[in-house]
Every structure is written in structure tokens, then in C-alpha cells.
Design an enzyme around this catalytic site. Structure first.
Site, PDB file in Angstrom:
ATOM      1  N   LYS A 113      75.917  20.732 -11.236  1.00 10.25           N
ATOM      2  CA  LYS A 113      74.920  21.947 -10.992  1.00 10.25           C
ATOM      3  C   LYS A 113      74.332  21.288  -9.969  1.00 10.25           C
ATOM      4  CE  LYS A 113      73.710  26.316 -12.939  1.00 10.25           C
ATOM      5  NZ  LYS A 113      74.607  26.949 -13.336  1.00 10.25           N
TER       6      LYS A 113
HETATM    7  N1  GLU Z   1      76.250  29.152 -11.564  1.00  9.11           N
HETATM    8  C1  GLU Z   1      77.684  29.932 -12.197  1.00  9.11           C
HETATM    9  C2  GLU Z   1      77.048  29.493 -14.321  1.00  9.11           C
HETATM   10  O1  GLU Z   1      76.771  28.586 -14.279  1.00  9.11           O
HETATM   11  C3  GLU Z   1      78.417  29.978 -11.479  1.00  9.11           C
HETATM   12  C4  GLU Z   1      79.352  29.043 -11.502  1.00  9.11           C
HETATM   13  C5  GLU Z   1      80.512  28.474 -10.677  1.00  9.11           C
HETATM   14  O2  GLU Z   1      81.373  29.571 -10.644  1.00  9.11           O
HETATM   15  O3  GLU Z   1      80.556  27.691 -10.837  1.00  9.11           O
HETATM   16  O4  GLU Z   1      77.779  29.586 -14.566  1.00  9.11           O
END
Ligand code: GLU
Length: 424
Positions: A113
Site C-alpha cells: 500500500k
Molecule cells: N485500493 C484497492 C484495495 O484496497 C485496490 C487495490 C488494487 O487494485 O491494487 O483493494
């Protein structure tokens, strides 16, 4: 026995919450001590200073992070959050949850993240572009199509992903669409990606309502958070026949027992950016929204909104966790004791986004593009399979649904680590 010297780097309520969830899941499946700590803690992180020239000529230095939790099962995957309350501990917790989520639904990815401490609503488009590009410039040696693949999260969108992809491509000297997912379709984005998280939330909600024998025509829904995920979930649930009786964002919540006019709400936020003073419903507080009598409550904003203070007051039948980590561990215990609310845990409920991100990455790597119906069909097939595996695990071990989902996700990551050897 493994020993970990835990640094204070990630220390925060939300990181401790993710760690406690891990400990509980690891105990429940008797995960060997030797594998626990290296499965639990993030592998590496990068913190960067991002100086940006503002419209008025001044310079502001923003701070940004990327935490890669696990890379044992493939490149790490996860969004980038632009929000004023971002901390490195929060980013680390979100990275952990990405690991379990990708693993649970069977994607060949680890978890990561990113985040930048900023309020994107206070930045002009050009300031936002500078910030996004500067962040990616600092990440060039830390990410990549086979290393770590960012995507949108709270406060970021397609446009920002497009700028980041462009910055990365300029650095490596060729177009590299697979470095980021959630891009505009014109530069390698996938059909269906923008609506994927909300569509997945709505699809699973419908499936669980079927299991609970509640008809959609009798279903009322309250949605906390009207960003990309909340609004798409609202649209999809309404298209299935459910009535959306409340929506909110950080500027206010609105209740309408006859049904919120969704098209009006969407065009309102398109022009006003926020729901402040929206007249399609009666203004209520965020707390009142969470405690509304409704069939489905969808927290679709930030972590830790369902707490020990309000868990006993929830009046929904189904809690569909569109956000990551919306329910604290103390609230979770209260919900388990109550036993009258079904929970679709975040790692399952909101997995639609990263599943279609995976499709986007595959399309970019193979340079072969799919149509929307193919994307959605494959998305729903993966969600069905994941739901079935969670239900089987829940029945087999008499776990809560959250524990079932987390144990499956964690077990697969631990197995991958063990299979790669070196450690006992
Ligand atoms: N931010 C989204 C999540 O928390 C998508 C992450 C992604 O598509 O890599 O799942």
C-alpha cells in the site's frame, strides 16, 4: 521459536488492529511459530519527501510512503491513498490486508500500500499532477510490473494513475502500462475497473441476501462514504432492485426513506465535489447513518468506524465491508456475541477492485484487451469461488466469517513462504 525485534515504526491503533487479527487467525489454525513473524510483519518500506511548487509560487513538502508487506507470492499489489490522516502505520496495516485479500481470492500477488499525507481537495489539478508525478519519480526503483504494482485508493483516481504510469514510462524509456492499474482506458486501463470494487460489493451483497432469503425488493441500504466505491456499490445495488435510503461523505449524511435520488447525488458530487447541502434527503449525522434501521449497512470510507461505542446499536441485518478495516476488533467481538448481523469481511467484500486490477495487468502484459462483459463474468466467477471457500472454512472450523477469510488468506501466504525454503 522465532523472535522478532519489533520496531516502533508502524506503531498505531490500526497497525495493532491488523496484527491482533493476524495473531487470532494464526492461533486458530495453529500456524507454526517459526513462520509467524515473517508472515506477519511488512517486508520493507520507503518514506519520501515530495516538494511541490504551489500555484502561488511557494513550495510545500509533502510526505509519502510505500509499504510492501509480502512479495513471496508475486509482485506486491495495492493502492495509493491521498488523505490528510495517512500514517505509515496505517499504510502498513492496509498493506497487510492486501496480502490476505490477494491470497484469499487466489491472485498471484503479494500485498502493498502507499500513501501521501495531503488533502487532495485543497490542491489544484496541476499541484495534484506534480505531487503524483513526484511520488512516482521517487518510487521508480521500488515498484515495477514484476515488483510492486500500485493502483487507486481513497483520494486517488484514474487520472492520477495515468500520470504515474507516464512518469514511470519516461524513466524506463518505454511505455510500461503494467506498472500501475486503474488507469484511463485510453492508456491501457481495463473495461470495468472503475466500477469493479463497488460492483463486487453489490454482487456479494446480493449473494448473501439470497442465502439469508431476503428479497432485493425488500432490501434497504445505508452507505457510509460516497466516493468511487460507495457510489458504484449504490448504483449496482439499486440496479438489482434494492432501495438506497442513506448516503454520506465527510461533509454530511442524508436520509431518504423513499430512496435517495442517486443520479442527482452523482451529478451533485461531480460539480460540488462533496455532498455538503445535498437536498435529496434529510440531513442526519454520520453516527445516525451507521445506526439506521436498514437491511444492509455498507461502510465504504475509512478504517475503524464501527467501534465498541456503536456496534451494539447497529440495526442492519448484513454488514458489507466495502472499506478496508472498517470494524475494530472490539466491535467485531460485540457483533459476534450479538449473532444477529451477518458480516461480509473486507478482504472478501471489496476484493473486486484488485481482481479487475489483476485483469488489467494481464491485459497490459499480453497486449490483448477484453470487453466489459468478459471482465465482469470473470470477476463474478472469482468472487463466487472465494465466497464458497470462505463458507466452507467457516462451516468446517465453526469460525466467524472474518476469521474464515483471514485464516485462508494467511495460510496461503505462509505456505508459499514455507515452500520457498531456506528457513525451517
Ligand atoms: N485500493 C484497492 C484495495 O484496497 C485496490 C487495490 C488494487 O487494485 O491494487 O483493494
Amino acid at each position: 521459536m522465532s523472535k522478532v525485534i519489533v520496531s516502533s515504526l508502524y506503531n498505531s491503533d490500526v497497525f495493532r488492529m491488523a496484527c491482533r487479527q493476524f495473531d487470532k487467525a494464526a492461533d486458530a489454525i495453529n500456524l507454526p511459530e517459526t513462520i509467524r513473524d515473517r508472515t506477519k510483519y511488512p517486508r520493507r518500506c520507503l518514506a519520501v519527501a515530495l516538494p511541490i511548487k504551489r500555484e502561488d509560487g511557494s513550495i510545500t513538502v509533502f510526505e509519502g510512503y510505500r509499504v510492501q508487506h509480502n512479495l513471496s507470492t508475486g509482485p506486491s499489489k495495492g493502492g495509493i491513498r491521498f488523505h490528510q490522516s495517512v500514517t505509515i502505520g496505517e499504510v502498513a496495516a492496509l498493506a497487510m490486508w492486501m496480502s490476505w485479500k490477494c491470497s484469499l481470492v487466489g491472485l498471484p500477488y503479494g500485498g502493498a500500500k502507499g500513501g501521501v499525507i495531503c488533502d487532495p481537495n485543497q490542491l489544484s489539478q496541476s499541484e495534484l499532477e506534480h505531487l503524483a508525478r513526484r511520488y512516482m519519480q521517487e518510487m521508480v526503483n521500488f515498484v515495477g510490473p514484476h515488483v510492486d504494482v500500485p493502483a487507486p485508493d481513497v483520494g486517488t483516481n484514474e487520472k492520477i494513475m495515468g500520470w504515474m504510469m507516464d512518469t514511470y514510462s519516461n524513466h524506463v524509456g518505454h511505455l510500461s502500462p503494467a506498472v500501475v492499474t486503474g488507469k484511463p482506458i485510453a492508456i491501457g486501463g481495463s473495461q470495468g475497473r472503475r466500477e469493479a470494487t463497488g460492483a463486487g460489493v453489490a454482487y456479494l451483497t446480493r449473494k448473501y441476501l439470497e442465502d439469508m432469503k431476503i428479497p432485493l425488493s425488500k432490501t434497504t441500504v445505508a452507505i457510509q462514504g460516497f466516493g468511487n466505491v460507495g457510489s458504484e456499490a449504490a448504483l449496482a445495488l439499486a440496479s438489482y432492485g434494492a432501495k438506497i435510503i442513506a448516503i454520506s461523505d465527510y461533509t454530511g449524511a442524508y436520509y431518504n426513506p423513499k430512496g435517495i435520488p442517486l443520479k442527482k447525488a452523482l451529478s451533485y458530487v461531480q460539480y460540488q465535489r462533496v455532498l455538503r447541502d445535498f437536498d435529496g434527503g434529510e440531513p442526519i449525522t454520520n453516527e445516525e447513518l451507521l445506526e439506521l434501521k436498514c437491511t444492509v449497512l455498507v461502510p465504504a470510507a475509512l478504517e475503524r468506524v464501527i467501534t465498541e461505542k456503536n456496534a451494539a446499536q447497529l440495526k442492519c441485518r448484513l454488514l458489507a465491508e466495502a472499506a478496508n478495516g472498517p470494524t475494530t476488533n472490539a466491535a467485531d467481538r460485540i457483533l459476534e456475541e450479538r449473532g444477529d448481523i451477518e458480516v461480509i469481511p473486507d478482504v472478501l467484500c471489496n476484493a473486486g477492485g484488485v481482481i479487475v486490477s489483476y485483469f488489467e495487468w494481464l491485459q497490459n502484459l499480453s497486449n490483448f484487451y477484453w470487453d466489459r462483459s468478459e471482465v465482469l463474468e470473470k470477476l463474478f466467477a472469482i468472487l463466487d469461488k472465494a465466497k464458497d471457500s470462505v463458507e466452507a472454512q467457516k462451516r468446517k472450523f465453526k469460525f466467524s466469517r472474518r476469521l474464515a477469510a483471514l485464516t485462508l488468506g494467511i495460510q496461503r501466504v505462509a505456505e508459499a513462504k514455507q515452500s520457498r525454503g531456506l528457513f525451517p
